[in-house]
Each structure stands twice: as structure tokens, then as C-alpha cells.
Design a protein around this motif. Sequence first.
Motif, PDB file in Angstrom:
ATOM      1  N   UNK A   1       0.931  -1.114  -0.109  1.00  0.00           N
ATOM      2  CA  UNK A   1       0.091  -0.077  -0.031  1.00  0.00           C
ATOM      3  C   UNK A   1       0.748   1.357  -0.098  1.00  0.00           C
ATOM      4  N   UNK A   2       1.925   1.260   0.697  1.00  0.00           N
ATOM      5  CA  UNK A   2       2.988   2.414   0.596  1.00  0.00           C
ATOM      6  C   UNK A   2       3.927   2.447  -0.683  1.00  0.00           C
ATOM      7  N   UNK A   3       4.056   1.376  -1.396  1.00  0.00           N
ATOM      8  CA  UNK A   3       4.964   1.197  -2.438  1.00  0.00           C
ATOM      9  C   UNK A   3       4.145   1.379  -3.885  1.00  0.00           C
ATOM     10  N   UNK A   4       3.675   2.663  -4.069  1.00  0.00           N
ATOM     11  CA  UNK A   4       2.688   2.824  -5.151  1.00  0.00           C
ATOM     12  C   UNK A   4       3.252   2.516  -6.452  1.00  0.00           C
ATOM     13  N   UNK A   5       4.561   3.110  -6.777  1.00  0.00           N
ATOM     14  CA  UNK A   5       5.112   2.903  -7.825  1.00  0.00           C
ATOM     15  C   UNK A   5       5.288   1.565  -8.029  1.00  0.00           C
TER      16      UNK A   5
ATOM     17  N   UNK B   1      -1.524   4.958  -6.833  1.00  0.00           N
ATOM     18  CA  UNK B   1      -1.894   4.131  -7.413  1.00  0.00           C
ATOM     19  C   UNK B   1      -3.734   4.184  -7.725  1.00  0.00           C
ATOM     20  N   UNK B   2      -3.756   3.971  -8.914  1.00  0.00           N
ATOM     21  CA  UNK B   2      -5.088   3.879  -9.686  1.00  0.00           C
ATOM     22  C   UNK B   2      -5.456   2.380 -10.255  1.00  0.00           C
ATOM     23  N   UNK B   3      -6.838   2.215  -9.773  1.00  0.00           N
ATOM     24  CA  UNK B   3      -7.408   0.821 -10.383  1.00  0.00           C
ATOM     25  C   UNK B   3      -8.177   0.953 -11.716  1.00  0.00           C
ATOM     26  N   UNK B   4      -8.160   0.054 -12.445  1.00  0.00           N
ATOM     27  CA  UNK B   4      -8.798   0.364 -13.795  1.00  0.00           C
ATOM     28  C   UNK B   4      -9.678  -0.984 -14.002  1.00  0.00           C
TER      29      UNK B   4
END
Length: 436
Positions: free
Chosen positions: A289-293, A365-368
Motif C-alpha cells: 500500500x505504501x509502494x505505489x510505484x 496507484x489507480x485501479x482500472x
Amino acid sequence: MSFDEPLTTLLVVLLSVLLLARFFQNNQRQKGRLPPGPPALPIIGNLFQLDLKAPHKSLIKLSEQYGPVFTFWFSSFPAVVVCGTEAIREALIGHGHDFSGRYLLPFFEKISDGYGVAFSSGERWKQLRRFTLSTLRNFGMGKKSIEERIQEEAQFLVTSFGDKKGQPFNPNFLVRSATSNIICSITFGKRFDYEDKQFLWLMELVAESARTFSSPWIQDKDDLNSEFFQENLLLTTLNLFLAGTETTSTTLSWALQILAKYPEVQEKIHNEIDDVIGSHRRPAIEDRAKMRYTDAVIHEVQRYIDIAPLGVPHMTTSVVNFRGYLIPKGMLVIPVLSSALKDNSHWESPESFNANHFLDENGCFKKSENFMAFSAGKRMCLGESLARMELFLFLTSLLQSFVFKPVINRKDIDISPASTGILVAPHVYEFYAVPR
């Protein structure tokens, strides 16, 4: 022979072709009110329009002309092809039960005979699906216990990479062994050393070795309504090995190629690991959750490699009224997952690797809903949560310890598929694993 004779022969041939074409059209009408599609030739159907090196691209191109739902003839039998996120979700989720059957192509029928959770349908599939999910949960899928198994295996993998002492090597075997060991720990209750002869034999003869898992359930042979007999359990175990080993290990191997080709991407992950995890403790799922990239890169690897572009063939379980068409029971249905993963109306650069596809303007982070790497609906991959854990923990553990550098010029690394079928396969390269 007179001049008229070859002309007569040609006319007879043309008339025969027209009659056969009319037969196809009538046969299509009899099967139901199928969606329109490209005109089919006798005997070969539409196969002449299929690029065997990239069949999914041929189908996507046809969808631009005939719409997201169309009929395609594979030789003498028709299939309903579904393209695009909206149509696929409507079919596999909105009509989930109607499209939940598994169509047994000749190859699938030969290796499974309709047994096992991956290739069965109807009541057999329902029972095996419930059993498989409950068994995976009992053995810790989605829980701390399975996370600890993956963390432990990741350290064995790191050690094996370190044993190469900076020499170039192909990581595929080691990665495949690590992912296979997770399934071994679930099904057989133990892991194996990568050089263990028994483990190597197991990898070669997994179908025979899987008999061990079925033996406790042979009391069920007298229950005529039970699907827990030897063939089903053997094939279900094999399904777990194939799905749990090959797809995850291939994704990881491909990820290492991509990171070696794009060192700037690898460097960003290294920085995120240093900031969130450091160098003295093992990566954990809560770090994701903290490692978005890093999370975005893993998703983009899955999207880009498009490991199962045609999904696995579905079959209608009953007559389905879908988008105004009447699709008969037992019809082959092909959800072209690639059409969602490579949709140029949704992704900024669908044919390129771009981690920004899964990041918003703030770097979050974004879901799709276009992300269908695990398919969708009732036949969605049973091991999705396990695969997600493995991809994150294995990759971050390796990158915590190593910098991956190519043997050849990074510009010459080809990250496009080397071959394409039901699954795609990457090119094979050697790399240096340089200790950090």
C-alpha cells in the motif's frame, strides 16, 4: 478436351462453393440468432483471416468492422467472439452463469477429458471450485501463513541468485522453481531444494506425483453425486501447478527483462524499497500500500505482457439472449482479454510499457476495470490473491538485494512475445544479478 470442358468444370466448382456457403449460412441460422461476422468459406471457415502468430490481434481487428460481439468460424464450427471491456464484463459478469461453461478444444479434451477445476463445467465444476477455494483458504491463501511461506521461499530464491557470484545466468528455472514450491507447500505440505532430484522429477512428472494429494478422498467413490474421485483431484492438482507455476513465473521472468531494459524504472523501485522497507527486514504484503510505484509497475507488467490474450475458452451453459442475439447452449465463446488490456481508447500508450497507466496525477496507484489479467466473472483465476502476493514479495525481495543488468545492449532486449497461443512466452536472455 474442348475449350468448354474446363469452363464447365470451373462453373461446377463455383456452384459447389456457393452451395456450401449457403449451407453454412443455413446452419448458422439453425444454431440460433448468432451475431454477424466475416463471411466464411466452406471447410476452412474464417481461418484464412487469422494470423496464427497473433490470433488475438486478428480478432480485435475484425471487431473494429463487425462490432464487439461477432461470429467467427473455426473451420466448420462457429464461435462467438467478445471484445472490449464493456462487452466482456457484460458477458462474464452480467451473464456470468450463462457463460460459465468450459469449451473443450481438442487439446484440452486430450489432456483433461473434462476433469479438473480448470476444464470442467456444470455441477462438477461447481463442486471442484468450492473444494479448491476452501482448500486454498485452509492452507492459508490470503492469510499470514501463506505470506510467511512466500517470504521464506523468496529468501531461498535470493540466495540462489547470489550463488551465481555475479556471473550471467538465465533466471527462468530458479523463478519457476520458487513459484512451484509455493504450490508444493500447499498441496504436499513441503518445499524442495531447487537441485533436489525428487523435485526435478516432480517437475517432469507432476501428473503422476499429484496422486499423493488425491488419496485421502478415495472414500467418496461410492457417492454417485460426488466429484471427488481420483481423476478430478489429480487434474485439479495439475491445474494448480500449471496455473500457479507457469503464469506467475513467466510474469516474474518477464518483469526482470523489462527492468533490465529500463534501468530508470528499476532505480525508482530500488528507491521505494529503501524508503519503505530498508535493507534489514523482509518485504511484507502490508508494504504494498505504501509502494505505489512498485505496485503500478507490477500491474503494468501484467497488462503489457498480456499473458493470456484470448483468455481460456468459455462455453454457454444454456440458450443466452445476449445483446439481441440468441446464442445456443454449448457454443464456444472467446473473450478476447487483450482487447481490454490493450484498448487504445483507455490506455495512453497501450503497446508500450508505461507504469503511469496505473498512477494518477498525484502519483497514487489507480485501479482500472480494463485490467483483466486474471479474467473476470465466475471463471476468474482462483489463485488471483496468491499470485498477487507472490509477484509483489518475490520481486521486491529480489530487488532489495540485486540490481539486474543485461548481458547484451539493453536496447536489443525484445520484450514483445516470442510466441503466442493460449499463453504467450517471452524471449530468453541472461542477466547479471549485481549485489546492492
